[in-house]
Motif scaffolding. Structure first.
Motif, PDB file in Angstrom:
ATOM      1  N   GLY A 192      68.182  44.052  37.564  1.00 38.91           N
ATOM      2  CA  GLY A 192      68.067  43.842  36.126  1.00 38.91           C
ATOM      3  C   GLY A 192      66.617  43.633  35.759  1.00 38.91           C
ATOM      4  O   GLY A 192      65.940  42.794  36.356  1.00 38.91           O
ATOM      5  N   PHE A 193      66.134  44.429  34.808  1.00 40.14           N
ATOM      6  CA  PHE A 193      64.730  44.279  34.414  1.00 40.14           C
ATOM      7  C   PHE A 193      64.475  44.866  33.024  1.00 40.14           C
ATOM      8  O   PHE A 193      65.233  45.704  32.522  1.00 40.14           O
ATOM      9  CB  PHE A 193      63.789  44.925  35.434  1.00 40.14           C
ATOM     10  N   GLY A 194      63.391  44.386  32.429  1.00 39.07           N
ATOM     11  CA  GLY A 194      63.003  44.843  31.104  1.00 39.07           C
ATOM     12  C   GLY A 194      62.401  46.240  31.129  1.00 39.07           C
ATOM     13  O   GLY A 194      61.758  46.632  32.101  1.00 39.07           O
ATOM     14  N   LEU A 195      62.614  46.948  30.037  1.00 38.99           N
ATOM     15  CA  LEU A 195      62.114  48.313  29.906  1.00 38.99           C
ATOM     16  C   LEU A 195      61.093  48.451  28.781  1.00 38.99           C
ATOM     17  O   LEU A 195      60.484  49.510  28.633  1.00 38.99           O
ATOM     18  CB  LEU A 195      63.286  49.266  29.637  1.00 38.99           C
ATOM     19  N   ASP A 196      60.917  47.387  27.990  1.00 40.04           N
ATOM     20  CA  ASP A 196      59.954  47.449  26.892  1.00 40.04           C
ATOM     21  C   ASP A 196      59.184  46.129  26.804  1.00 40.04           C
ATOM     22  O   ASP A 196      59.499  45.156  27.505  1.00 40.04           O
ATOM     23  CB  ASP A 196      60.644  47.783  25.567  1.00 40.04           C
ATOM     24  N   ALA A 197      58.182  46.114  25.947  1.00 39.37           N
ATOM     25  CA  ALA A 197      57.282  44.954  25.857  1.00 39.37           C
ATOM     26  C   ALA A 197      58.009  43.684  25.437  1.00 39.37           C
ATOM     27  O   ALA A 197      57.610  42.579  25.818  1.00 39.37           O
ATOM     28  CB  ALA A 197      56.152  45.259  24.877  1.00 39.37           C
ATOM     29  N   ALA A 198      59.082  43.824  24.669  1.00 36.57           N
ATOM     30  CA  ALA A 198      59.807  42.647  24.190  1.00 36.57           C
ATOM     31  C   ALA A 198      60.550  41.923  25.312  1.00 36.57           C
ATOM     32  O   ALA A 198      60.887  40.753  25.179  1.00 36.57           O
ATOM     33  CB  ALA A 198      60.805  43.058  23.111  1.00 36.57           C
ATOM     34  N   LEU A 211      59.423  41.914  28.679  1.00 39.22           N
ATOM     35  CA  LEU A 211      58.569  41.810  29.859  1.00 39.22           C
ATOM     36  C   LEU A 211      57.332  40.966  29.582  1.00 39.22           C
ATOM     37  O   LEU A 211      56.798  40.991  28.469  1.00 39.22           O
ATOM     38  CB  LEU A 211      58.104  43.209  30.301  1.00 39.22           C
ATOM     39  N   PRO A 212      56.837  40.250  30.607  1.00 45.15           N
ATOM     40  CA  PRO A 212      55.585  39.505  30.457  1.00 45.15           C
ATOM     41  C   PRO A 212      54.358  40.358  30.773  1.00 45.15           C
ATOM     42  O   PRO A 212      53.230  39.880  30.717  1.00 45.15           O
ATOM     43  CB  PRO A 212      55.744  38.384  31.498  1.00 45.15           C
ATOM     44  N   VAL A 213      54.588  41.618  31.143  1.00 46.58           N
ATOM     45  CA  VAL A 213      53.523  42.571  31.451  1.00 46.58           C
ATOM     46  C   VAL A 213      53.847  43.877  30.726  1.00 46.58           C
ATOM     47  O   VAL A 213      54.979  44.071  30.284  1.00 46.58           O
ATOM     48  CB  VAL A 213      53.426  42.825  32.979  1.00 46.58           C
ATOM     49  N   PRO A 214      52.896  44.791  30.593  1.00 49.85           N
ATOM     50  CA  PRO A 214      53.210  46.080  29.956  1.00 49.85           C
ATOM     51  C   PRO A 214      54.310  46.822  30.720  1.00 49.85           C
ATOM     52  O   PRO A 214      54.358  46.762  31.957  1.00 49.85           O
ATOM     53  CB  PRO A 214      51.878  46.842  30.031  1.00 49.85           C
ATOM     54  N   PRO A 215      55.205  47.495  30.011  1.00 55.52           N
ATOM     55  CA  PRO A 215      56.279  48.242  30.678  1.00 55.52           C
ATOM     56  C   PRO A 215      55.710  49.242  31.675  1.00 55.52           C
ATOM     57  O   PRO A 215      54.688  49.886  31.415  1.00 55.52           O
ATOM     58  CB  PRO A 215      56.984  48.953  29.519  1.00 55.52           C
ATOM     59  N   PRO A 257      77.989  46.577  27.321  1.00 56.29           N
ATOM     60  CA  PRO A 257      77.699  48.005  27.484  1.00 56.29           C
ATOM     61  C   PRO A 257      76.225  48.317  27.190  1.00 56.29           C
ATOM     62  O   PRO A 257      75.654  47.762  26.248  1.00 56.29           O
ATOM     63  CB  PRO A 257      78.617  48.674  26.462  1.00 56.29           C
ATOM     64  N   TYR A 258      75.652  49.196  27.991  1.00 53.14           N
ATOM     65  CA  TYR A 258      74.250  49.572  27.768  1.00 53.14           C
ATOM     66  C   TYR A 258      74.160  50.547  26.600  1.00 53.14           C
ATOM     67  O   TYR A 258      74.900  51.523  26.528  1.00 53.14           O
ATOM     68  CB  TYR A 258      73.656  50.204  29.022  1.00 53.14           C
ATOM     69  N   ASP A 259      73.230  50.251  25.701  1.00 49.64           N
ATOM     70  CA  ASP A 259      73.110  51.049  24.481  1.00 49.64           C
ATOM     71  C   ASP A 259      71.715  51.670  24.333  1.00 49.64           C
ATOM     72  O   ASP A 259      71.312  52.035  23.239  1.00 49.64           O
ATOM     73  CB  ASP A 259      73.408  50.169  23.263  1.00 49.64           C
ATOM     74  N   GLY A 260      70.997  51.771  25.440  1.00 49.30           N
ATOM     75  CA  GLY A 260      69.667  52.341  25.374  1.00 49.30           C
ATOM     76  C   GLY A 260      68.594  51.340  25.018  1.00 49.30           C
ATOM     77  O   GLY A 260      67.469  51.710  24.697  1.00 49.30           O
TER      78      GLY A 260
END
Length: 201
Positions: free
Chosen positions: A147-153, A155-159, A188-191
């Protein structure tokens, strides 16, 4: 050097643990990752917590009856984990060079979990190698959950990694895509900007 080291100097273990302890005291559920993993494999299954940090996920899984091993590069995080659960096996290791047998651990995990933005916080260019190492630690039929972030919102670092790139790394490591969710509660994943992905060896 990893993005995590750049961000924290490998000295944030106590602060990280304190933040989650405060969330727990406020009534917030801090065990979503463990609950998600527990729904995938039976009690007693072998679980590798890759990038285990202070051990929040692994300690909960161990409490639920899972046979767990934790690996992290950050000594400050592992110090907290060892203090909280000294009876559990914690190893300091670089995931880019991770070899379970070198640590005296069998490479036949039923599930490997990489929570807490492990993938985006790796050193640039090592993502595929780490996925390969984690896949190799699985038994045939075992699951990799990340599980991980895909955008700046998120993540603590740039995507630095997209879900499509991650799927490519998994495929190259011999893993098959199973499902993707928007949260550790299996929405559900919505992009959106955060994804929890499940792949099978």
């Amino acid at each position: 050097m990893s993005r995590w080291t750049d961000l924290t100097g490998n000295a944030s273990g106590e602060d990280y643990a304190a933040r989650f302890a405060a969330l727990a005291r406020s009534g917030k559920d801090v065990h979503g990752e463990a609950r998600f993993c527990a729904a995938l494999v039976p009690v007693g299954a072998r679980v590798l917590d890759a990038g285990c940090g202070t051990g929040r996920v692994m300690i909960r899984l161990a409490e639920l009856g899972y046979d767990c091993v934790g690996v992290d590069l950050d000594a400050s995080m592992l110090a907290v984990a060892r203090q909280q659960a000294p009876e559990l096996p914690w190893f300091q290791a670089d995931l880019t060079e991770f070899e379970p047998r070198a640590l005296g651990v069998a490479a036949d995990f039923d599930l490997v979990v990489a929570a807490g933005n492990v993938l985006p916080l790796l050193a640039s260019g090592t993502e595929a190698a780490v996925v390969g190492r984690l896949a190799a630690a699985l038994r045939p039929g075992g699951l990799l959950v990340a599980g991980f972030g895909l955008d700046a919102a998120h993540l603590p670092v740039p995507p630095s990694i997209t879900s499509a790139e991650y799927d490519e790394y998994c495929a190259a490591a011999g893993l098959t895509f199973i499902d993707r969710f928007a949260t550790w509660d299996a929405d559900p994943y919505d992009g959106g900007g955060y994804a929890v992905s499940v792949h099978r060896r």
